[in-house]
Design an enzyme around this catalytic site. Structure first.
Site, PDB file in Angstrom:
ATOM      1  N   SER A 143      59.236  26.157 -19.022  1.00 54.98           N
ATOM      2  CA  SER A 143      59.845  27.399 -18.534  1.00 54.98           C
ATOM      3  C   SER A 143      60.918  27.851 -19.513  1.00 54.98           C
ATOM      4  O   SER A 143      61.532  27.049 -20.210  1.00 54.98           O
ATOM      5  CB  SER A 143      60.463  27.179 -17.157  1.00 54.98           C
ATOM      6  OG  SER A 143      61.628  26.391 -17.284  1.00 54.98           O
ATOM      7  N   LYS A 144      61.151  29.173 -19.514  1.00 56.38           N
ATOM      8  CA  LYS A 144      62.118  29.734 -20.456  1.00 56.38           C
ATOM      9  C   LYS A 144      63.527  29.238 -20.140  1.00 56.38           C
ATOM     10  O   LYS A 144      64.385  29.191 -21.002  1.00 56.38           O
ATOM     11  CB  LYS A 144      62.075  31.269 -20.388  1.00 56.38           C
ATOM     12  CG  LYS A 144      60.842  31.831 -21.071  1.00 56.38           C
ATOM     13  CD  LYS A 144      60.937  33.338 -21.244  1.00 56.38           C
ATOM     14  CE  LYS A 144      60.553  34.062 -19.991  1.00 56.38           C
ATOM     15  NZ  LYS A 144      60.630  35.511 -20.114  1.00 56.38           N
ATOM     16  N   ARG A 145      63.743  28.887 -18.874  1.00 56.37           N
ATOM     17  CA  ARG A 145      65.062  28.428 -18.478  1.00 56.37           C
ATOM     18  C   ARG A 145      65.358  27.048 -19.071  1.00 56.37           C
ATOM     19  O   ARG A 145      66.463  26.769 -19.499  1.00 56.37           O
ATOM     20  CB  ARG A 145      65.141  28.391 -16.953  1.00 56.37           C
ATOM     21  CG  ARG A 145      66.506  28.497 -16.362  1.00 56.37           C
ATOM     22  CD  ARG A 145      66.420  28.898 -14.878  1.00 56.37           C
ATOM     23  NE  ARG A 145      65.289  28.286 -14.201  1.00 56.37           N
ATOM     24  CZ  ARG A 145      65.315  27.040 -13.709  1.00 56.37           C
ATOM     25  NH1 ARG A 145      66.375  26.304 -13.793  1.00 56.37           N
ATOM     26  NH2 ARG A 145      64.245  26.546 -13.115  1.00 56.37           N
TER      27      ARG A 145
END
Ligand code: GLU
Length: 485
Positions: free
Chosen positions: A256-258
């Site tokens: 995930s980008k997070r």
């Protein structure tokens, strides 16, 4: 599962809700490969109906990211094509008649329940640990007036699918064979604002755009029975479905980008990866057991392409492999091509003079062998681009020099004054004078010279660096360090 032999029309359908995700490129790679293999076309559709989540510039980044990787669609909002418009926000009038048709045919119904009522219902179901959860069909079969008399009524209705008891939960996937999905809830297909939900829009658009092979992430498997119902109800031919595995971090969690900066497609560009290396890396992520053939052009990938080879176990996003591939592709470039790539990479931050560009071109061969990322090129070579009296000499590098440094530098100065100024000759002469003549081990013989010339303890190959700098600069730098000791 046999593979369709007709020309495939594939699509990638990202939502422009932020920096593009690397998963979009992963899907696009397989979309494009299958379209090329079958002589079909690859379409980019922008799914921008969730207006609250739109991020300005994101759509352009999708175009740029795919173009950078060489995964250019054949049709799309920015390219046109016969099946446009390719932005869902420009197709809003398209969906409504199909929703009305489904309502008229009894496959869908209006629902006036408020968000509060639905939330309360969910809570109740959870508290009672009910096996069948989801919407309780309070609105089904009621007129607006009948429903308005009951609590939890909202003026603006949504439209829901009426999922039949015998809904098909199994479907054929061209990667996975027969796939079973859980029973769906009465899915909302038209929102209170009149916008279709993803489920309605994706089916209508895929059909109208002639998409016959839907390639997407495995997170959509549970939605596919709903989509199949919509195809059947509307009397449309079902496409083939290919659900790709989700990319995973080395700890197997979903990327995930997070949590992982590398989930952002642009991260690769910003960090000096070559597009051909990233593309090759993504190819490897999808395929299992091709260890002998890791380096592969896109054309070869297309020629060998088969859905049967796609690995359904979430491929691990191993950046070490990508670094290795990047180094490989960097070494495969000519020195001039690599210099062009470095200049392109640094263009926003550095405006070299023609002389500096020329120095860069001459210097590239000395770093090419070991360079992993484009972003490391200039930091390694920066000592070539500063005036002699502006060279920063690292204190720690000077502090680490042996007692013999002053004598070594005196000898190096005298050699440098007269040796033919070419790397091999410089090396031979310094070796003869300092290692053999003075009995100083190579490690101590060359460290002071390196620090003088580059300002650092670690530098690109020393004698080549001196040749690039030239006799005058080399001498000036050796003298400056000698004077400071
Ligand atoms: N807009 C959806 C997404 O962002 C597309 C899913 C699909 O390919 O059907 O993932």
């Amino acid at each position: 599962m046999s593979e369709p032999s007709t020309p495939a029309r594939t699509r990638v359908a990202p939502s422009p809700t932020g920096d593009p995700h690397v998963g979009t490129a992963f899907m696009a790679l397989f979309d494009l490969a299958w379209a090329r293999k079958t002589g079909g076309a690859f379409v980019l559709r922008v799914e921008d109906t969730d207006r609250k989540r739109l991020v300005e510039g994101s759509e352009q980044q999708i175009y740029d990211g795919l173009a950078w990787l060489g995964l250019q669609p054949d049709e799309g909002p920015h390219l046109g094509g016969d099946f446009g418009p390719y932005r869902q926000s420009e197709r809003l009038d398209t969906y409504r008649p199909f929703v009305d048709q489904l309502v008229a045919d009894g496959h869908a119904y209006y629902c006036w329940c408020t968000a509060e009522r639905l939330a309360g219902l969910r809570k109740e179901q959870e508290a009672q640990k009910q096996s069948v959860t989801g919407y309780d069909r309070l609105c089904l079969g009621k007129t607006r007036e009948e429903r308005a008399a009951l609590p939890g009524f909202s003026e603006k209705p949504v439209v829901r699918m009426l999922i039949p008891d015998d809904v098909e939960l199994e479907f054929a996937d061209i990667i996975r064979g027969t796939v079973k999905a859980p029973r769906p809830d009465d899915q909302v297909i038209l929102k209170t604002d009149g916008f279709p939900t993803y489920h309605m829009a994706v089916v209508v658009d895929d059909h109208l755009m002639g998409i016959n092979t839907v390639v997407r992430g495995e997170e959509w498997i549970s939605s596919t029975p709903k989509h199949i119902l919509l195809y059947d109800w509307l009397g449309w031919e079902r496409p083939a479905f290919a659900h790709m595995p989700l990319l995973r971090n080395t700890d197997k969690s979903k990327i995930s980008k997070r949590k992982n900066p590398a989930a952002r497609l642009m991260w690769f560009k910003e960090n000096g990866y070559l597009p051909e290396a990233v593309r090759n890396f993504l190819q490897l992520l999808g395929y299992a057991g091709d260890e002998e053939n890791e380096v592969k052009s896109f054309d070869d990938f297309v020629a060998d392409f088969s859905w049967g080879k796609v690995n359904t176990v979430g491929p691990i996003f191993d950046l070490k492999k990508l670094d290795w591939l990047n180094g490989y592709y960097i070494r495969s470039l000519s020195a001039d091509e690599l210099a062009d790539r470095i200049l392109e990479f640094t263009a926003d931050a550095w405006s070299p003079t023609p002389g500096q560009q020329d120095t860069l071109r001459r210097a590239v061969p000395i770093i090419q062998e070991r360079l992993v990322l484009l972003k490391d090129a200039l930091p390694q070579l920066d000592f070539l681009f500063v005036a002699d009296d502006e060279l920063t000499v690292e204190e720690a590098a000077v502090a680490g020099l042996a007692d013999t440094a002053a004598d070594v530098l005196d000898a190096a100065i005298s050699v440098t004054e007269s040796v033919p100024f070419e790397a091999d000759a410089i090396q031979a002469a310094l070796r003869e004078r300092i290692v053999e003549g003075m009995g100083i081990k190579p490690k101590f013989a060359f460290a002071p010279i390196r620090v003088a010339v580059s300002g650092r303890k670690v530098s690109p190959p020393l004698f080549e660096s001196m040749e690039l700098l030239g006799r005058e600069s080399s001498l000036a730098r050796l003298r400056a360090l000698r004077a400071s000791l």
